[in-house]
Structures are given as structure tokens and as C-alpha cells.
Design an enzyme around this catalytic site. Structure first.
Site, mmCIF file in Angstrom:
data_model
loop_
_atom_site.group_PDB
_atom_site.id
_atom_site.type_symbol
_atom_site.label_atom_id
_atom_site.label_comp_id
_atom_site.label_asym_id
_atom_site.label_seq_id
_atom_site.Cartn_x
_atom_site.Cartn_y
_atom_site.Cartn_z
ATOM 1 N N GLU A 435 50.204 8.415 -47.637
ATOM 2 C CA GLU A 435 49.096 7.989 -48.308
ATOM 3 C C GLU A 435 47.868 8.241 -47.625
ATOM 4 O OE1 GLU A 435 49.812 3.694 -48.492
ATOM 5 O OE2 GLU A 435 50.504 3.486 -46.474
ATOM 6 N N CYS A 506 55.987 6.306 -54.523
ATOM 7 C CA CYS A 506 56.246 4.861 -54.767
ATOM 8 C C CYS A 506 54.627 4.122 -55.097
ATOM 9 C CB CYS A 506 56.537 3.944 -53.627
ATOM 10 S SG CYS A 506 55.478 3.995 -51.947
HETATM 11 C C1 PEP Z 1 50.403 3.055 -52.198
HETATM 12 O O1 PEP Z 1 49.200 2.991 -51.385
HETATM 13 O O2 PEP Z 1 50.382 3.954 -52.936
HETATM 14 C C2 PEP Z 1 51.399 1.958 -51.851
HETATM 15 C C3 PEP Z 1 52.456 2.134 -52.573
HETATM 16 O O3 PEP Z 1 51.107 0.922 -51.269
HETATM 17 P P1 PEP Z 1 50.221 0.030 -51.308
HETATM 18 O O4 PEP Z 1 49.981 -0.073 -52.831
HETATM 19 O O5 PEP Z 1 51.063 -1.424 -50.941
HETATM 20 O O6 PEP Z 1 49.076 -0.044 -50.742
HETATM 21 MG MG MG Z 2 49.275 1.880 -49.500
#
Ligand code: PEP
Ligand code: MG
Length: 583
Positions: A435, A506
Site C-alpha cells: 500500500e 483488499c
Molecule cells: C488500504 O489501504 O487499501 C486498506 C485496505 O487498508 P485501510 O483502508 O485499513 O487503510
Molecule cells: Mg491501508
């Protein structure tokens, strides 16, 4: 007619009269009392504290029964704080010794506590508690002054709530019979308020920016919680259109429910695994009902919601055990704490915190600087792994060095557990979120040292495009279809394939049919999304062919602007699924 765009946080379309909650805080009428009148003032404050605590316990009970004990726990913590003898003593001495009114003394005592929290190192842990303090202040003042939320309790007809902001407890207490939906000027996708709205399934849009000065109570408004739109005084044509959209949303959801037990398989036989993203153990039921084949992302930092202290190993373990056993034998990917930045720190005064929290000590960096906190959580995850199919995942990894540190700590904890004869899954799959652009660029190197990747596109987009994911003013730059983002995703998929490492997405984009088609075309075979979005993604996958999607992806990857990519994807989705809900 005014159309406002915000951040969609809870899907559904609702139409109704506006009900405006525009007082941000109570105005305290007087600061001082007459000398000698303090016994009466102390009585008032005692009654208010008692009533407020009793109210919080009632809400705790109701919410525990209706949505689960994680949400109820927020109010349990509130009741404990309201019953805290130290807090009461402090307020009473302010009244007695300083001759302050009950209202002013309450405000001052709470403000002092809030400031203490704000001055602590790593305030990001305490942001939720600071929000709780604001909540408590309002709750006590409401009992003393008797307004603000009062009208909400006296609603006789159905309304749409419009507010500058709502606290998590105000959201959780919303009367679902009368409040059709809500929209707020501030707030981000991952604020507690947003999460509550989603869990309670109240259509909601947050982070719209200033709009309350353009609307009056009773004006007709429409909220589209799926697209993040607020429409004020719709014209007749728009009203008819959204009335129709509301009806089709309802029947669409009913139709989708029929897909629950069917596999996510493309027309040419390519199987795609659909997993759910969850925040609370109670959401596993919802995930299974929506046909989730496992949990692709368990955001464990939500254990901090409503907790006055760091969760203990047992609290971590109990939550994981519940999820793992309810989902067994399906896989559950437990992500280690991702605290900071947009999560649980939105209320902190920026002047008092890191200048740039998104680029600061957040997520894995907090864990690596607080090893006992990190090890406590890893122990609990490993212990839970003995009861089902668990995978462990590290967030925000930005270098191989960080990944290696995480793995070393994991090995340490495993050795401790072995020495103590505690069971765990010895070959637990180890993965990292991708990410941060540096992780995507170095994916070929990281791939040699993990079992799986999970593309966190929510953060990957913001870091690639330097556009804050919670800032509505850069929402047009923050775009999943941006070619730079797509090239990074492609790079990760290729590195994963070459190294025989599993990869999924995700981030929110995997829950959007148009991007789901693109991702399948780019070779992804596992997507993890908010459970609510899974049926629609499944429907899309069942209506496309992987060969066709691959063709679409290769054309999209040649494009150089996000606008072209998005227009093209929308067109292609409509071609394949003409009745697509996409506007
Ligand atoms: C993302 O950054 O895409 C992720 C799934 O994590 P979060 O939304 O919890 O930062
Ligand atoms: Mg994230």
C-alpha cells in the site's frame, strides 16, 4: 436544486424532509454562581452524571443486543467514565471552590482531561478516547441544559438528518425508525461515525464540506449513500429518478441475495475468490450472509474503539478466536494494528500532533517502536491460529528491512509460545500489504520473503498520487483508475506470479464492479471487499468472461489519464452488463 458530493460511507437511497442538527456545541449560559448556592449546583451535577451514566448503560445494553458487544463497549466505557469518582470530585470542587456553574465546571474538567490526552506522545492511540471525551461532555451538558439531541428523541415523522458532524455515540443512538439517513459536512470514510453508520445500515454520506447554510429544516433532500450524493430541493424529474433508484436499489439487493451460494466464476470458467473486509467480530455473520468465502482483511485496530486502555492479550485473543472459529474452515487474514493517520486520530488538533501523520509514525512503524504492544498482538493471533485457518499480515510495510524486522519478531514470539507449550499454526502464511509505492516498486524483492501480498489500494492511491484519501478537496485527484496506480498494481501482480506468491486486492476498488472487472482482467483471482459489496461483485464476475476482461485491461493499461480509463471501464461494463447500476 443543489447537488453536493461527499464520501459514501453506507449504501442506499433515501428521500425525505431535512432535519438539521446545527449546534456544534452547547453554549454555556453562565460561568459563575452566587456564593453559597453551590449545594444546589452540586446536586444538579450529581443528578446529571447519574442520569447520563444510566442512559449510557441503557444504550450499551440495547446496542449489545442489536449489533454486538463491540459497539456496546463504547457505551460501557462512557458509563465508567461518567461514574468515575475522581471526575465527579474534580467537578464538585470546581463548583465549591471556584464558584463555577455546573455546566462550566463539567466543561472545564473534561477539557483538562482531553488536553492531557492530546499532550501525550503517540496521541494516535488516544484519538478515540478524545472523541469519547467530546461525547461525554455533550451527554452531561444535555442532561444539565436539556437540548441538542433532545429533539431527536421526540421525532414523530421520518426525516433525513443533516449535521456538521455526528459523534459515534450520536450515530449509534439514532432512532432508526425515524432517521432515514444522514449527511455531514465533515468526516472521513474510516471515521467511527462512518463505521457505525455502515454497521447499522443507515445510508450516509460524510465529508461533504459546507452545505448547512444552503438548507433549511423541512426542505426536501435525497441521500444516495452508494454514490455519496446529497441533493437539496430536488426538481420533480430528479425526485422521480431517485424514487425509482430507491425502489431499484431495494429489489437489486433482494436479487443479489439469491447469488449467495453460487460461486464467483466467469462465463469462461475462471474462479475468483471473494473475501470480506471486517472491523468487528460480529461482522463475520454479515460476511457469511453475503457469500464471503473468508476474511481477506480483518482490521484489528478497531479493537481500540471504546477502549480506555490498550487491549490485553486475552481481549485480542477473544476477538480473533470468535472470528476464526465462526469462519472455519475458511481463511481469515488478520492484519496487525494499523493505528494512526486516518484511523483514530482525526479529532486531534494538527498543531499538537505530527505535522504530517500520514507520513509519520503510523501503522507498522508504531508497532516496531512498541515491541511489547506488537508482541502481545502477535501472541494472540498465533494462539487463535490453532483454531482455524489464519494468515498474518503486516500493514504499511515500506521496505524489506521492515518486513524482516516483523518476521524476526514473529519468530521470537513463536519461540516463546513453543517454550511455553502453547499451540499455534507453525506454518502460518505470512503476508504483507502493498500500500506504499516503495513496496509496489520492490515487490519482486518482497515476494521472495512472503507467502502472500494484499494490495491496499486505499493507501496506495493516496501515496502514489499525493492525495489525502480523507480530503474531499483532492477527491478528483485521488482516483483508482489513475494509470500510475494501475501500473503499480500490474507490477505487483507480475512479481507475485513470477515468485509464486498469492496476491489479492483488499482496497475499496475491489468492491466496485467496474474495477473488479479490470482487476480480474489484470490477473487477480482473489478480491476482498466490504461484505455489503460482495454480491454485486459476484454478479459482475458471473457476467463477464476473463478473456474479455483481459482485453479490457490491456486497453485500459495503455491509457494515460484516469478520466479516459474510467470512461472506458464504465463503457465496457455497460456493454457487458447493460442493466448495470453504474450511473
Ligand atoms: C488500504 O489501504 O487499501 C486498506 C485496505 O487498508 P485501510 O483502508 O485499513 O487503510
Ligand atoms: Mg491501508
Amino acid at each position: 436544486m443543489e447537488i453536493k458530493q461527499g464520501i459514501p460511507v453506507s449504501p442506499g437511497v433515501v428521500l425525505g424532509p431535512a432535519f438539521i442538527l446545527d449546534t456544534e456545541s452547547f453554549s454555556i449560559p453562565d460561568r459563575f454562581i452566587q456564593e453559597g448556592s453551590y449545594p444546589h449546583e452540586i446536586d444538579r451535577v450529581r443528578t446529571a452524571l447519574q442520569d447520563a451514566a444510566q442512559e449510557a448503560r441503557l444504550v450499551e445494553q440495547e446496542l449489545t443486543e442489536e449489533v454486538g458487544k463491540e459497539i456496546g463497549a463504547v457505551f460501557h466505557a462512557h458509563a465508567l467514565m461518567l461514574e468515575d469518582v475522581k471526575l465527579r470530585g474534580e467537578i464538585e470542587s470546581l463548583i465549591r471552590d471556584q464558584h463555577y456553574t455546573a455546566e462550566y465546571a463539567v466543561s472545564l474538567a473534561i477539557r483538562r482531561r482531553r488536553q492531557k490526552l492530546e499532550n501525550l506522545k503517540h496521541q494516535e492511540y488516544f484519538a478515540a478516547r478524545i472523541t469519547d471525551m467530546n461525547d461525554l461532555e455533550r451527554r452531561i451538558l444535555r442532561h444539565l441544559l436539556g437540548h441538542r439531541s433532545e429533539p431527536l428523541h421526540r421525532l414523530r415523522s421520518k426525516v433525513i438528518l443533516l449535521a456538521h458532524d455526528l459523534t459515534p455515540s450520536e450515530t449509534a443512538e439514532l432512532d432508526r425508525e425515524h432517521i432515514l439517513g444522514f449527511a455531514t459536512e465533515v468526516g472521513g470514510r474510516t471515521s467511527h461515525t462512518a463505521i457505525m453508520a455502515n454497521v447499522l445500515e443507515i445510508p450516509a454520506v460524510v465529508g461533504i464540506g459546507r452545505f448547512l447554510n444552503e438548507v433549511s429544516g423541512g426542505d426536501e433532500v435525497i441521500i444516495d449513500g452508494t454514490k455519496g450524493t446529497l441533493i437539496i430541493n430536488p426538481d420533480a424529474e430528479t425526485r422521480v429518478k431517485y424514487e425509482q433508484a430507491r425502489r431499484s436499489f431495494e429489489s437489486f439487493e433482494l436479487d443479489l441475495a439469491k447469488l449467495k451460494d453460487l460461486p464467483a466464476v466467469t462465463k469462461d470458467g475462471v474462479r475468483v475468490q471473494l473475501l470480506g473486509n471486517i472491523e468487528f467480530p460480529t461482522e463475520t455473520v454479515h460476511c457469511l450472509e453475503r457469500g464471503g468465502e473468508g476474511i481477506g482483511l480483518y482490521r484489528t485496530e478497531f479493537l481500540y474503539l471504546g477502549k480506555p486502555e490498550d487491549p490485553t492479550e486475552e481481549e485480542h485473543f477473544n476477538a480473533y478466536y470468535q472470528v476464526v472459529t465462526q469462519m472455519a474452515p475458511r481463511p481469515v487474514t488478520i492484519r496487525t494494528l494499523d493505528l494512526g493517520a486516518d484511523k483514530f486520530s482525526s479529532v486531534i488538533d494538527p498543531a499538537q500532533t505530527e505535522r504530517n501523520p500520514f507520513l509519520g509514525v503510523r501503522s507498522i512503524r508504531i508497532c516496531l517502536q512498541n515491541l511489547s504492544l506488537f508482541k502481545t498482538q502477535i501472541r494472540a493471533i498465533l494462539r487463535a491460529s490453532a483454531f482455524g485457518h489464519v494468515k498474518i499480515m503486516f500493514p504499511m510495510v515500506s521496505s524489506i528491512r521492515e518486513l524482516r524486522e516483523c518476521r524476526m519478531i514473529l519468530t521470537d514470539v513463536m519461540e516463546d509460545l513453543e517454550d511455553q507449550g502453547i499451540a499455534f499454526q507453525k506454518d502460518i502464511p505470512i503476508g504483507t500489504m502493498v500500500e506504499v509505492p516503495s513496496a509496489a516498486i520492490m515487490a519482486d524483492v518482497l515476494a521472495k520473503e512472503v507467502d502472500f501480498f494484499s494490495l491496499g489500494t486505499n493507501d496506495l492511491i493516496q501515496y502514489t498520487l499525493a492525495a489525502d484519501r480523507t480530503n474531499e478537496n483532492v477527491a478528483d485527484i485521488y482516483n483508482a483508475g489513475d494509470p500510475a496506480v494501475l501500473r503499480l498494481i500490474e507490477r505487483v501482480v507480475v512479481a507475485a506470479r513470477k515468485n509464486d506468491v498469492e496476491v489479492n486486492v483488499c482496497g475499496e476498488m475491489s468492491g466496485d464492479p467496474m474495477y473488479a472487472m479490470l482487476l480480474v482482467g489484470m490477473g487477480l483471482r482473489s478480491l476482498s471487499a466490504t461484505p455489503h459489496n460482495l454480491p454485486e461483485v459476484k454478479r459482475t464476475i458471473r457476467l463477464i468472461s476473463a478473456t474479455d476482461a483481459q482485453q479490457v485491461a490491456s486497453v485500459a493499461l495503455e491509457m494515460v489519464t484516469a478520466r479516459d480509463v474510467n470512461n472506458y471501464l464504465r463503457e465496457q461494463l455497460r456493454r457487458v452488463i447493460p442493466e448495470s447500476m453504474d450511473p
